[in-house]
Write a protein that holds these residues in place. Sequence first.
Motif, short mmCIF file in Angstrom:
data_model
loop_
_atom_site.label_atom_id
_atom_site.label_comp_id
_atom_site.label_asym_id
_atom_site.label_seq_id
_atom_site.Cartn_x
_atom_site.Cartn_y
_atom_site.Cartn_z
N VAL A 1 -20.13 -16.14 7.53
CA VAL A 1 -19.02 -17.09 7.54
C VAL A 1 -17.73 -16.32 7.25
O VAL A 1 -17.69 -15.52 6.32
CB VAL A 1 -19.22 -18.16 6.44
N GLU A 2 -16.69 -16.57 8.04
CA GLU A 2 -15.39 -15.97 7.77
C GLU A 2 -14.78 -16.67 6.56
O GLU A 2 -14.56 -17.87 6.59
CB GLU A 2 -14.47 -16.11 8.97
N THR A 3 -14.51 -15.94 5.50
CA THR A 3 -14.03 -16.55 4.26
C THR A 3 -12.54 -16.87 4.30
O THR A 3 -12.09 -17.70 3.53
CB THR A 3 -14.32 -15.67 3.04
N ASP A 4 -11.79 -16.21 5.16
CA ASP A 4 -10.36 -16.54 5.21
C ASP A 4 -10.13 -17.90 5.86
O ASP A 4 -9.02 -18.38 5.93
CB ASP A 4 -9.54 -15.43 5.87
N GLU B 1 -22.30 -16.79 -3.19
CA GLU B 1 -21.16 -17.18 -4.01
C GLU B 1 -19.90 -16.53 -3.47
O GLU B 1 -19.95 -15.51 -2.79
CB GLU B 1 -21.39 -16.73 -5.47
N ARG B 2 -18.77 -17.11 -3.80
CA ARG B 2 -17.49 -16.62 -3.28
C ARG B 2 -17.13 -15.20 -3.70
O ARG B 2 -16.29 -14.58 -3.08
CB ARG B 2 -16.37 -17.58 -3.65
N GLU B 3 -17.76 -14.68 -4.76
CA GLU B 3 -17.44 -13.31 -5.16
C GLU B 3 -18.07 -12.27 -4.23
O GLU B 3 -17.71 -11.11 -4.28
CB GLU B 3 -17.81 -13.04 -6.62
N HIS B 4 -19.00 -12.68 -3.39
CA HIS B 4 -19.62 -11.77 -2.43
C HIS B 4 -18.86 -11.87 -1.11
O HIS B 4 -19.22 -12.65 -0.22
CB HIS B 4 -21.09 -12.12 -2.21
N THR C 1 -19.72 -13.06 13.61
CA THR C 1 -20.45 -11.82 13.91
C THR C 1 -19.56 -10.62 13.52
O THR C 1 -18.95 -9.99 14.37
CB THR C 1 -20.84 -11.76 15.40
N PRO C 2 -19.50 -10.31 12.23
CA PRO C 2 -18.62 -9.24 11.77
C PRO C 2 -19.08 -7.85 12.22
O PRO C 2 -20.27 -7.57 12.27
CB PRO C 2 -18.67 -9.36 10.25
N VAL C 3 -18.10 -7.04 12.53
CA VAL C 3 -18.32 -5.62 12.81
C VAL C 3 -17.73 -4.88 11.61
O VAL C 3 -16.57 -5.14 11.23
CB VAL C 3 -17.64 -5.20 14.13
#
Length: 88
Positions: free
Chosen positions: A82-85, A11-14, A30-32
Amino acid sequence: MPSTFTIDGFEREHVWSAVRYGRPWNGWATPVVTRDVLESVISAAEGETLHFIDTTAVISGDKLRPDADGNYDLGQIGWCFVETDRWD
């Protein structure tokens, strides 16, 4: 520039902040992340466990070592981020 990400299907709150991103993996981000963010991500992922051996994170048995800055490359765990921005 830091940006935010989530796990595909969450969900978007996470949403968490990334220090930076590595090269995309099969189209996924691939977040650091910092240790605090790593702990938060794993606690939100049902059924996953996390503990540390010194600075090495052990995520459900898989080891993830920090980089020279003490950050963790989540691309190494093979999850779909997924990048949310980039959301509309």
